[in-house]
Design a protein around this motif. Structure first.
Motif, PDB file in Angstrom:
ATOM      1  N   LYS A  67       7.202   9.233  -5.041  1.00  0.00           N
ATOM      2  CA  LYS A  67       6.283   9.125  -6.171  1.00  0.00           C
ATOM      3  C   LYS A  67       5.886  10.493  -6.723  1.00  0.00           C
ATOM      4  N   SER A  68       6.085  11.562  -5.964  1.00  0.00           N
ATOM      5  CA  SER A  68       5.775  12.897  -6.474  1.00  0.00           C
ATOM      6  C   SER A  68       6.981  13.541  -7.152  1.00  0.00           C
ATOM      7  N   ASP A  69       8.126  12.890  -7.107  1.00  0.00           N
ATOM      8  CA  ASP A  69       9.360  13.394  -7.713  1.00  0.00           C
ATOM      9  C   ASP A  69       9.561  12.713  -9.071  1.00  0.00           C
ATOM     10  N   GLU A  70       9.659  13.503 -10.122  1.00  0.00           N
ATOM     11  CA  GLU A  70       9.820  12.974 -11.478  1.00  0.00           C
ATOM     12  C   GLU A  70      11.000  12.010 -11.588  1.00  0.00           C
ATOM     13  N   ALA A  71      12.066  12.274 -10.857  1.00  0.00           N
ATOM     14  CA  ALA A  71      13.285  11.455 -10.952  1.00  0.00           C
ATOM     15  C   ALA A  71      13.119  10.074 -10.321  1.00  0.00           C
ATOM     16  N   THR A  72      12.224   9.942  -9.335  1.00  0.00           N
ATOM     17  CA  THR A  72      12.118   8.675  -8.598  1.00  0.00           C
ATOM     18  C   THR A  72      10.756   7.999  -8.714  1.00  0.00           C
ATOM     19  N   ARG A  73       9.801   8.605  -9.359  1.00  0.00           N
ATOM     20  CA  ARG A  73       8.441   8.039  -9.381  1.00  0.00           C
ATOM     21  C   ARG A  73       8.357   6.684 -10.059  1.00  0.00           C
ATOM     22  N   HIS A  74       9.320   6.365 -10.911  1.00  0.00           N
ATOM     23  CA  HIS A  74       9.309   5.081 -11.624  1.00  0.00           C
ATOM     24  C   HIS A  74       9.781   3.912 -10.762  1.00  0.00           C
ATOM     25  N   ILE A  75      10.396   4.180  -9.609  1.00  0.00           N
ATOM     26  CA  ILE A  75      10.947   3.113  -8.762  1.00  0.00           C
ATOM     27  C   ILE A  75       9.798   2.399  -8.050  1.00  0.00           C
ATOM     28  N   PRO A  76       9.646   1.091  -8.269  1.00  0.00           N
ATOM     29  CA  PRO A  76       8.602   0.357  -7.545  1.00  0.00           C
ATOM     30  C   PRO A  76       8.898   0.324  -6.041  1.00  0.00           C
ATOM     31  N   ILE A  77       7.849   0.486  -5.259  1.00  0.00           N
ATOM     32  CA  ILE A  77       7.964   0.454  -3.794  1.00  0.00           C
ATOM     33  C   ILE A  77       7.043  -0.635  -3.264  1.00  0.00           C
ATOM     34  N   ILE A  78       7.628  -1.525  -2.456  1.00  0.00           N
ATOM     35  CA  ILE A  78       6.835  -2.534  -1.755  1.00  0.00           C
ATOM     36  C   ILE A  78       6.853  -2.187  -0.274  1.00  0.00           C
ATOM     37  N   ALA A  79       5.682  -1.924   0.277  1.00  0.00           N
ATOM     38  CA  ALA A  79       5.563  -1.678   1.713  1.00  0.00           C
ATOM     39  C   ALA A  79       5.727  -3.007   2.438  1.00  0.00           C
ATOM     40  N   LEU A  80       6.580  -3.031   3.446  1.00  0.00           N
ATOM     41  CA  LEU A  80       6.736  -4.188   4.330  1.00  0.00           C
ATOM     42  C   LEU A  80       6.350  -3.704   5.716  1.00  0.00           C
ATOM     43  N   THR A  81       5.260  -4.229   6.252  1.00  0.00           N
ATOM     44  CA  THR A  81       4.734  -3.625   7.472  1.00  0.00           C
ATOM     45  C   THR A  81       3.929  -4.601   8.317  1.00  0.00           C
ATOM     46  N   ALA A  82       3.814  -4.262   9.583  1.00  0.00           N
ATOM     47  CA  ALA A  82       2.945  -5.005  10.496  1.00  0.00           C
ATOM     48  C   ALA A  82       1.568  -4.352  10.576  1.00  0.00           C
ATOM     49  N   TYR A  83       1.385  -3.192   9.926  1.00  0.00           N
ATOM     50  CA  TYR A  83       0.087  -2.524   9.903  1.00  0.00           C
ATOM     51  C   TYR A  83      -0.847  -3.331   9.002  1.00  0.00           C
ATOM     52  N   ALA A  84      -1.727  -4.108   9.616  1.00  0.00           N
ATOM     53  CA  ALA A  84      -2.487  -5.122   8.879  1.00  0.00           C
ATOM     54  C   ALA A  84      -3.955  -4.778   8.619  1.00  0.00           C
ATOM     55  N   LEU A  85      -4.428  -3.657   9.086  1.00  0.00           N
ATOM     56  CA  LEU A  85      -5.838  -3.312   8.870  1.00  0.00           C
ATOM     57  C   LEU A  85      -6.082  -2.917   7.417  1.00  0.00           C
TER      58      LEU A  85
END
Length: 125
Positions: A67-85
């Motif tokens: 997200k800090s890189d101009e070339a890739t910041r537009h790519i949506p990211i979905i976190a998939l995780t067991a960290y539930a807090l």
């Protein structure tokens, strides 16, 4: 539509990849954070499904770098995780993830998130 799946657990990675292929997506797989960064920059996927507990570089750092890189910041990211807090969700979104989904994965909900985040960028099945 091209999705990068970054997941270190082989069973989870296979399950997610098979379901996403069944949904009609082209899939690229990464097994650690460094590989995810490289493949995201080289392949410019339409969306990234990112495990937060990756080896070599965790998902929070991967999201932050993309997200800090101009070339890739537009790519949506979905976190998939067991960290539930609640603080884990806040940390994930603060690092740049566009959505935060818990494991075990609710695939109907995940598909809805993917559609929401990619509306207009490519046609979904």
């Amino acid at each position: 539509m091209h999705i990068l799946v970054a997941e270190d657990d082989a069973m989870n990675r296979d399950m997610i990849a098979r379901r996403m292929r069944w949904e009609g997506f082209t899939i690229t797989l990464a097994i650690d954070g460094l590989e995810a960064l490289h493949l995201a920059r080289a392949g410019m996927p339409d969306l990234i499904l990112l495990d937060m507990g990756l080896p070599k570089q965790n998902g929070w750092d991967v999201a932050r770098q993309l997200k800090s890189d101009e070339a890739t910041r537009h790519i949506p990211i979905i976190a998939l995780t067991a960290y539930a807090l609640p603080e884990d969700r806040i940390r994930g979104l603060a690092s740049g993830c566009d959505a935060y989904e818990l494991k075990p994965i609710d695939f109907d909900r995940l598909m809805s998130r993917i559609r929401d985040l990619t509306a207009g960028s490519a046609s979904l099945r």
